[in-house]
Structures are given as C-alpha cells and as structure tokens.
Write a protein that holds these residues in place. Structure first.
Motif, PDB file in Angstrom:
ATOM      1  N   HIS A   1      -6.639  19.775  -7.407  1.00  0.00           N
ATOM      2  CA  HIS A   1      -7.363  18.491  -7.434  1.00  0.00           C
ATOM      3  C   HIS A   1      -8.624  18.609  -8.321  1.00  0.00           C
ATOM      4  CE1 HIS A   1      -4.691  17.061  -4.346  1.00  0.00           C
ATOM      5  NE2 HIS A   1      -5.053  18.034  -3.526  1.00  0.00           N
TER       6      HIS A   1
ATOM      7  N   PHE B   1      -7.874  18.507  11.661  1.00  0.00           N
ATOM      8  CA  PHE B   1      -6.935  17.965  10.669  1.00  0.00           C
ATOM      9  C   PHE B   1      -7.686  17.221   9.559  1.00  0.00           C
ATOM     10  CE2 PHE B   1      -4.324  14.562   8.949  1.00  0.00           C
ATOM     11  CZ  PHE B   1      -3.191  15.257   8.566  1.00  0.00           C
ATOM     12  N   ASP B   2      -8.698  16.438   9.955  1.00  0.00           N
ATOM     13  CA  ASP B   2      -9.478  15.685   8.968  1.00  0.00           C
ATOM     14  C   ASP B   2     -10.206  16.641   8.025  1.00  0.00           C
ATOM     15  OD1 ASP B   2      -8.741  13.226  10.002  1.00  0.00           O
ATOM     16  OD2 ASP B   2     -10.409  13.156  11.416  1.00  0.00           O
TER      17      ASP B   2
ATOM     18  N   THR C   1      -7.643  18.414   5.661  1.00  0.00           N
ATOM     19  CA  THR C   1      -7.100  17.475   4.682  1.00  0.00           C
ATOM     20  C   THR C   1      -8.111  17.187   3.579  1.00  0.00           C
ATOM     21  OG1 THR C   1      -5.823  16.440   6.433  1.00  0.00           O
ATOM     22  CG2 THR C   1      -6.090  15.175   4.427  1.00  0.00           C
ATOM     23  N   MET C   2      -9.372  17.009   3.962  1.00  0.00           N
ATOM     24  CA  MET C   2     -10.372  16.668   2.963  1.00  0.00           C
ATOM     25  C   MET C   2     -10.819  17.891   2.153  1.00  0.00           C
ATOM     26  SD  MET C   2     -12.336  13.787   5.141  1.00  0.00           S
ATOM     27  CE  MET C   2     -13.515  13.347   3.906  1.00  0.00           C
TER      28      MET C   2
ATOM     29  N   ASP D   1      -8.924  20.149   1.162  1.00  0.00           N
ATOM     30  CA  ASP D   1      -7.883  20.311   0.137  1.00  0.00           C
ATOM     31  C   ASP D   1      -8.325  19.660  -1.172  1.00  0.00           C
ATOM     32  OD1 ASP D   1      -5.307  20.736  -1.070  1.00  0.00           O
ATOM     33  OD2 ASP D   1      -4.789  18.674  -0.557  1.00  0.00           O
ATOM     34  N   PHE D   2      -8.975  18.515  -1.040  1.00  0.00           N
ATOM     35  CA  PHE D   2      -9.417  17.809  -2.249  1.00  0.00           C
ATOM     36  C   PHE D   2     -10.636  18.459  -2.898  1.00  0.00           C
ATOM     37  CE2 PHE D   2      -6.422  14.891  -0.670  1.00  0.00           C
ATOM     38  CZ  PHE D   2      -5.977  14.207  -1.781  1.00  0.00           C
TER      39      PHE D   2
ATOM     40  N   MET E   1     -19.074  13.243   5.464  1.00  0.00           N
ATOM     41  CA  MET E   1     -18.223  12.054   5.291  1.00  0.00           C
ATOM     42  C   MET E   1     -17.566  11.631   6.598  1.00  0.00           C
ATOM     43  SD  MET E   1     -16.352  12.779   1.657  1.00  0.00           S
ATOM     44  CE  MET E   1     -15.338  11.291   1.689  1.00  0.00           C
TER      45      MET E   1
ATOM     46  N   TRP F   1     -11.155  10.932  -5.061  1.00  0.00           N
ATOM     47  CA  TRP F   1     -10.567  11.046  -3.737  1.00  0.00           C
ATOM     48  C   TRP F   1     -11.559  10.717  -2.627  1.00  0.00           C
ATOM     49  CZ3 TRP F   1     -12.375  14.185   0.113  1.00  0.00           C
ATOM     50  CH2 TRP F   1     -13.277  15.193  -0.261  1.00  0.00           C
ATOM     51  N   SER F   2     -12.843  11.041  -2.855  1.00  0.00           N
ATOM     52  CA  SER F   2     -13.787  10.850  -1.753  1.00  0.00           C
ATOM     53  C   SER F   2     -13.979   9.371  -1.453  1.00  0.00           C
ATOM     54  CB  SER F   2     -15.105  11.570  -2.031  1.00  0.00           C
ATOM     55  OG  SER F   2     -15.678  11.095  -3.213  1.00  0.00           O
TER      56      SER F   2
ATOM     57  N   PHE G   1     -10.977   8.379   0.588  1.00  0.00           N
ATOM     58  CA  PHE G   1     -11.126   8.879   1.959  1.00  0.00           C
ATOM     59  C   PHE G   1     -12.193   8.104   2.723  1.00  0.00           C
ATOM     60  CE2 PHE G   1      -8.879  12.931   0.921  1.00  0.00           C
ATOM     61  CZ  PHE G   1      -7.946  12.812   1.931  1.00  0.00           C
ATOM     62  N   GLU G   2     -13.292   7.794   2.023  1.00  0.00           N
ATOM     63  CA  GLU G   2     -14.350   7.034   2.693  1.00  0.00           C
ATOM     64  C   GLU G   2     -13.801   5.718   3.210  1.00  0.00           C
ATOM     65  OE1 GLU G   2     -17.766   6.728   0.109  1.00  0.00           O
ATOM     66  OE2 GLU G   2     -18.273   8.834   0.490  1.00  0.00           O
TER      67      GLU G   2
ATOM     68  N   ILE H   1     -11.492   6.471   6.183  1.00  0.00           N
ATOM     69  CA  ILE H   1     -12.323   6.840   7.343  1.00  0.00           C
ATOM     70  C   ILE H   1     -12.992   5.589   7.921  1.00  0.00           C
ATOM     71  CG2 ILE H   1     -14.456   8.064   7.982  1.00  0.00           C
ATOM     72  CD1 ILE H   1     -13.503  10.229   5.887  1.00  0.00           C
TER      73      ILE H   1
ATOM     74  N   LEU I   1      -9.525  11.182  12.501  1.00  0.00           N
ATOM     75  CA  LEU I   1     -10.069   9.970  11.892  1.00  0.00           C
ATOM     76  C   LEU I   1      -9.258   9.485  10.687  1.00  0.00           C
ATOM     77  CD1 LEU I   1     -12.377   8.199  12.656  1.00  0.00           C
ATOM     78  CD2 LEU I   1     -13.898   9.586  11.260  1.00  0.00           C
ATOM     79  N   ILE I   2      -8.844  10.415   9.858  1.00  0.00           N
ATOM     80  CA  ILE I   2      -8.072  10.023   8.674  1.00  0.00           C
ATOM     81  C   ILE I   2      -6.728   9.444   9.096  1.00  0.00           C
ATOM     82  CG2 ILE I   2      -6.908  10.892   6.608  1.00  0.00           C
ATOM     83  CD1 ILE I   2      -9.220  12.941   6.400  1.00  0.00           C
ATOM     84  N   VAL I   3      -6.108  10.106  10.071  1.00  0.00           N
ATOM     85  CA  VAL I   3      -4.824   9.600  10.573  1.00  0.00           C
ATOM     86  C   VAL I   3      -5.043   8.228  11.201  1.00  0.00           C
ATOM     87  CG1 VAL I   3      -2.902  10.030  12.130  1.00  0.00           C
ATOM     88  CG2 VAL I   3      -3.983  11.942  10.954  1.00  0.00           C
TER      89      VAL I   3
ATOM     90  N   LEU J   1      -2.301   9.955  -2.184  1.00  0.00           N
ATOM     91  CA  LEU J   1      -3.382  10.714  -1.545  1.00  0.00           C
ATOM     92  C   LEU J   1      -3.121  12.206  -1.630  1.00  0.00           C
ATOM     93  CD1 LEU J   1      -4.021   8.337   1.419  1.00  0.00           C
ATOM     94  CD2 LEU J   1      -5.582   8.834  -0.446  1.00  0.00           C
ATOM     95  N   SER J   2      -2.201  12.691  -0.830  1.00  0.00           N
ATOM     96  CA  SER J   2      -1.816  14.108  -0.908  1.00  0.00           C
ATOM     97  C   SER J   2      -0.643  14.303   0.016  1.00  0.00           C
ATOM     98  CB  SER J   2      -2.955  15.025  -0.478  1.00  0.00           C
ATOM     99  OG  SER J   2      -3.022  15.090   0.924  1.00  0.00           O
TER     100      SER J   2
ATOM    101  N   SER K   1      -0.462  16.133   2.504  1.00  0.00           N
ATOM    102  CA  SER K   1      -0.828  16.183   3.915  1.00  0.00           C
ATOM    103  C   SER K   1      -0.961  14.798   4.522  1.00  0.00           C
ATOM    104  CB  SER K   1      -2.131  16.951   4.092  1.00  0.00           C
ATOM    105  OG  SER K   1      -3.136  16.366   3.297  1.00  0.00           O
ATOM    106  N   LEU K   2      -1.080  13.777   3.664  1.00  0.00           N
ATOM    107  CA  LEU K   2      -1.213  12.427   4.187  1.00  0.00           C
ATOM    108  C   LEU K   2       0.061  11.602   4.059  1.00  0.00           C
ATOM    109  CD1 LEU K   2      -4.815  11.436   3.219  1.00  0.00           C
ATOM    110  CD2 LEU K   2      -3.918  12.299   5.357  1.00  0.00           C
TER     111      LEU K   2
END
Lengths: 414, 146
Positions: A28, A353-354, A357-358, A360-361, A412, B25-26, B29-30, B33, B80-82, B114-115, B117-118
């Motif tokens: 990434h 998990f969060d 996952t983050m 990774d980026f 974040m 990506w952030s 994700f923001e 989230i 949270l992401i899920v 996304l990736s 994992s998502l």
C-alpha cells in the motif's frame, strides 16, 4: 538456553536483510514491516536457491531408484536428516522423523503412542498456554480412551510454576506435552526442569518447539526430551516441513501412524512387515525439496550464529518492550522477562481486528485474533489480541515506524 | 436525486460513488469508522447467541423482521470497521422484498477496493452475515407463499 557474553558478533542487519528478498517491497505504498514471524518466517535466498536447484537439477523419487538422479535426491534428503540430527544433537539419525509440521508431529505421538499406551483413568498433562495443535490431539485421544486432560495454570505474568507443575503429577499421569515457548505471548518455559521432574516419575515428555527453534539452539539430549517437534516454515525453511524427534526406545515401541509406500519391508494381501526407523513413520513420497530446504535454513542460521541472533533479538526485545509500553491505553499480555520478541496486546477502546486491518495500510503485517490459543486468550480475559512477533531481520527503526503507525491507527479508531 | 426507495443496485452505485471522492485509505477508513460509530449498538438483550453471526476475529449480530412484505434488518459488530461495513450492508439490503434480496448479489464491498481483509470473509463475519440475510430472505419468501 543461555548465551555466553563473549564471542558475540553484532549482526550486520542491512546485509542480513539483503538475504531476504521479500522484505524489500512496498505494501500500500509503504515499506513492508513484517512483524508476523510467529505465524511464519520469511525465507533467505539461500533456501529459495536450494529448492530451485533441487527442482532444476535433482528432482526424482527417493529411496527406490537405480539411477543417478534418484541417488542424488536420496543423498540430499538423507543428508538433510543427518544435518538436522547434528543441529539438534540427537543421538541417532533414526530418531529424526520428517513430518509436515509440528501439528503432524504431535498428532503422530498422540495417535500412535497415545492409542497404544493410554487407558481409562490415566491423565495427560499440558499447560494453559498450548497452541490448539497441542490441545486438541490430546483431548481427542483422552476422550477416546476415557483418560483425562489436565491443564497446568498460567499466572498473570504469563508464566507457569515448577512447584505447581510437580504438584499436578500423580500416579495417573501417563504423558506430558508442553510448549517450549508460547506462540501467544512469547514466554519461555523451563522445559529442562520440567522434563527432569517428569522423569523422576517415569513420565515421557513431548516438547512443542515451534517458537523456540527460530530463536534458540536446541539440544535434545541436554533437555533430555523424549519427543521434540517443530515446524520448518517458522525457522526460515519451507512450509509443509517439520521434524519430530523421538527417543529411539519410544519410536521403536510405537505402531506406524500412516500406512503406505516406503514405510514397509514386505507386503502381501494378508500381512505387512514394517520398515525400520525412521522410515516406519514416513509413509509415501515425502516433501523432498522441503526437507533439503529445511537443512539449508539451519545452515543459514548457523552462518549468522545462534548466539549472535539471540543477543540481537534480546536487544530488540528490550527496545521494543519499552516503546510498546509507551503507547497510550496498551495492555501487553504476559510480562515475563524471560521471553522471545513477541508482543501480544490489546488497546483500550479498540478491537484488534480494526487495528490489524488499518495497520495493513501502513505496510505493517501483524496477526490479530486468538492465535490458535483460545484458552490462553480467555485466561487473560480477551477474545482476541494483536500480536507483533519479531525476527532477527527486523530493526529498531521498524519498531519506531510501527509505533508511529499504531498510534496513528489508534487515534483514528478513538 | 431519485424520489422513493432506491433499488439495491442504485444504493450500491451511490456508495461506490461516494467512496470515489476520498483520496487515500485513511479517508476511506475514517468514513467507514464514522458510519460504524453512527450505527446504534445492539442493547445487551439483543446481543444473543441466536443473533450472532460468528466470525473468526470479530462478531457480527443481525436481526430481521418482515414489515409490509419487506425485510427490515438491524445489525451490529464489536469491531468498528466491520460495524461500518455492516451499516453499509444494512443500507443496501434493508427494507427490500425477499425476491429483491435473493436476486441481487452484493458487489459494492469489492468495488470499494479496500483490501482483502475487508472483503466478505470468514474472518470478519461479513461473509456469514450476507449468507444469513439471503437465508432469511428465502425463509420469508417461503413463508409468504405458503
């Protein structure tokens, strides 16, 4: 597992990293930080080249050919067994069994030794920090035999206690299977002392050495382990390889685990005579290139020097430990000083998990989840954690960058 | 802006378009989230085993009920992401008829880029959630036809 303070040569990490081609890439858009070494390690060019050479110049089936190539492959494979025997200071080459990994090694012993020797009313003793692969095979053979699986507790620091261990041994205890180094939290267990105690009671001991072998030199005779097993892919070798060391007297007495070619002497439709050790436990065509590649991985580790690796990893451990502890809201599971550079952690108000996952980026590879140690995670009151596990090719700079990324991600998520 | 309820596909297209506005990506994700934080958490009495869609790493909860021939969905996750992605799945699939849900495969998550994992996998529980929604749609359809 001690290192002499003398004779330590500082590692040239830049040059070592050059040996691992996979490390030099961006993920990434960020430089890869590979902190998932407890799951699997990366492979040095030497190992990759050796496997390549095998398939380019030596590939053929072993132990049966009358021709040049087969002799070449057989010699390389059996040479790998000799090298591994030497590496672990096993008394005899017959005590080195090639397996697919520690999972198969443990299943072999649980199934073969367990089925023959366990009976109703017996106990098998394990610790509370075992990988599922050292729980389930014993649990299932215990269920089958009406035996009981007993579990040595882990304290809040992630340690087990010798006196408690000894007090759990009774006349019912028939087998002990313990992890040398925890994959979940990195604690190093006093297996040599445990084995000595077990032997006072004539109880055989298996040691799951998966996380120990990549970090320490193992001498099976010094430990006096009855069985010692590990996976090759965690020690810079190919996946699908591993070793089960067993004392000859136990292996001789155990029935074969799998039936097929190479493990037999004579076959008729009515009767089979089994081959001698180690082949009795190696049915079918083995992972020839893998076994050879595994021996090459040890050659590589030896060329760097076990003591040098241990000294550097300890330095990395202490450096990272300090940095990790500075992270706001972090809780590291297990805080024993006697450990390998593995950090299992949770961060207040966030889900692993969060975080994984983050990260990774940010180019960071860590493991999240229960690390195949659900009971251990439960012991610490979490269902999952993040795990950063380091190897000797990791650097302090990577630790710094990891902490920056982790703090960014936590910010974040909050 | 379309008047009335959008189709599943139209909602998906809208989400994908929305995400195209974000740079790195952030920012994506923001946004996810933020969606996760906005989605009300299940009260403890709904975080039941029977409402749980078990993932390897994160838990997802899902409830369904039939309102005027349409399936109303509610969901939650401990990650949270899920949870943000669950919010999107609910936005796409909730309050559609069983037939609409059965006949329209979900594509937006992959399209968000996304990736791995998502993507809907066993590990994050999204895969099982989508399967469960389809399963409920089939069950409601059978019930309505009987």
């Amino acid at each position: 597992m001690s290192s002499a303070a003398t004779n330590i040569t500082p590692l040239n990490i830049t040059s070592i990293r050059e040996d691992f081609p996979i490390l030099h890439q961006k993920v990434h858009g960020k430089p890869l930080i590979y902190f998932d070494n407890a799951a699997t390690s990366q492979k040095p060019q030497l190992v990759i080249d050796r496997i390549n050479q095998y398939y380019t110049k030596e590939n053929s089936n072993i132990h049966r050919g009358t021709y040049y190539l087969s002799e070449l492959a057989s010699n390389a494979y059996e040479g790998a067994r000799d090298a591994i025997q030497k590496q672990f200071n096993a008394e005899k080459r017959e005590e080195i069994i090639f397996v697919r990994g520690a999972t198969e090694g443990i299943n072999l012993v649980a199934s073969s030794w367990g089925r023959k020797n366990l009976k109703a009313g017996d106990d098998v003793l394990i610790t509370g920090m075992e990988h599922h692969a050292n729980i389930v095979p014993w649990q299932q053979i215990c269920i089958e035999k009406g035996a009981k699986l007993k579990v040595l507790p882990v304290d809040d620091n992630g340690q087990i206690h010798i006196d408690e261990f000894e007090s759990m041994i009774s006349e019912h205890t028939k087998f002990i299977s313990v992890v040398h180094v925890s994959n979940g939290i990195g604690s190093i267990n006093p297996v040599k002392e445990m084995i000595a105690i077990a032997h006072k009671h004539n109880i055989p001991v298996l040691v799951d050495g998966c996380q120990a072998v990549p970090h320490r030199k193992i001498d099976v005779q010094d430990l006096d382990a009855d069985f010692y097993t590990f996976s090759g892919h965690k020690v810079f070798g190919p996946t699908g390889t591993g070793i089960l060391y067993g004392k000859e007297k136990f292996l001789e007495d155990m029935p074969p685990y799998q039936m097929g070619g190479d493990m037999i002497k004579f076959v008729s439709f009515e009767h089979t005579t089994f081959n001698s050790l180690p082949y009795k436990f190696e049915a079918g065509t083995p992972h020839i290139s893998g076994g050879i590649g595994l021996a090459t991985a040890f050659e590589y580790v030896d060329s760097i020097g076990r003591e040098n690796i241990e000294a550097y990893e300890n330095e990395l451990l202490h450096y990272a430990d300090e940095k990790f502890n500075e992270v706001d809201g972090i809780r590291i599971l297990g805080n024993t000083k006697n450990k390998i550079p593995v950090f299992s952690f949770v961060v207040e108000g966030t889900h692993p998990f969060d975080i994984g996952t983050m990260l990774d980026f940010e180019g960071v590879a860590i493991r999240t989840g229960n690390h195949c140690t659900q009971p251990l995670m439960e012991r610490f009151g979490v269902s999952a954690s993040c795990r950063a596990s380091l190897a000797f090719y990791n650097t302090k700079e990577e630790v710094d960058n990891f902490i920056i990324a982790l703090n960014k991600v936590i910010k974040m998520l909050k | 802006m379309k008047i009335g309820k959008m189709t599943i596909q139209e909602t998906e297209d809208e989400i994908v378009e929305e995400f195209e506005m974000f740079g790195d990506w952030s920012e994506k994700f923001e946004h996810i989230i933020a969606l996760g934080k906005k989605l009300p958490s299940f009260p403890a009495e709904l975080q039941l085993e029977e409402n749980k869609v078990r993932g390897c790493q994160s838990n997802v909860w899902l409830t369904t009920d039939l309102r005027d021939g349409k399936i109303h969905l509610e969901g939650d996750s401990d990650a949270l992401i899920v949870k943000g992605l669950v919010a999107l799945v609910l936005k796409v699939y909730s309050d559609h008829t069983p037939d609409e849900i059965i006949n329209t495969p979900l594509t937006f998550i992959q399209r968000l880029g996304l990736s791995a994992s998502l993507s809907p996998t066993r590990s994050n529980g999204l895969d099982s959630m989508i399967k469960k929604i389809k399963f409920y749609a089939l069950a409601y359809k059978a019930k309505m036809n009987s």
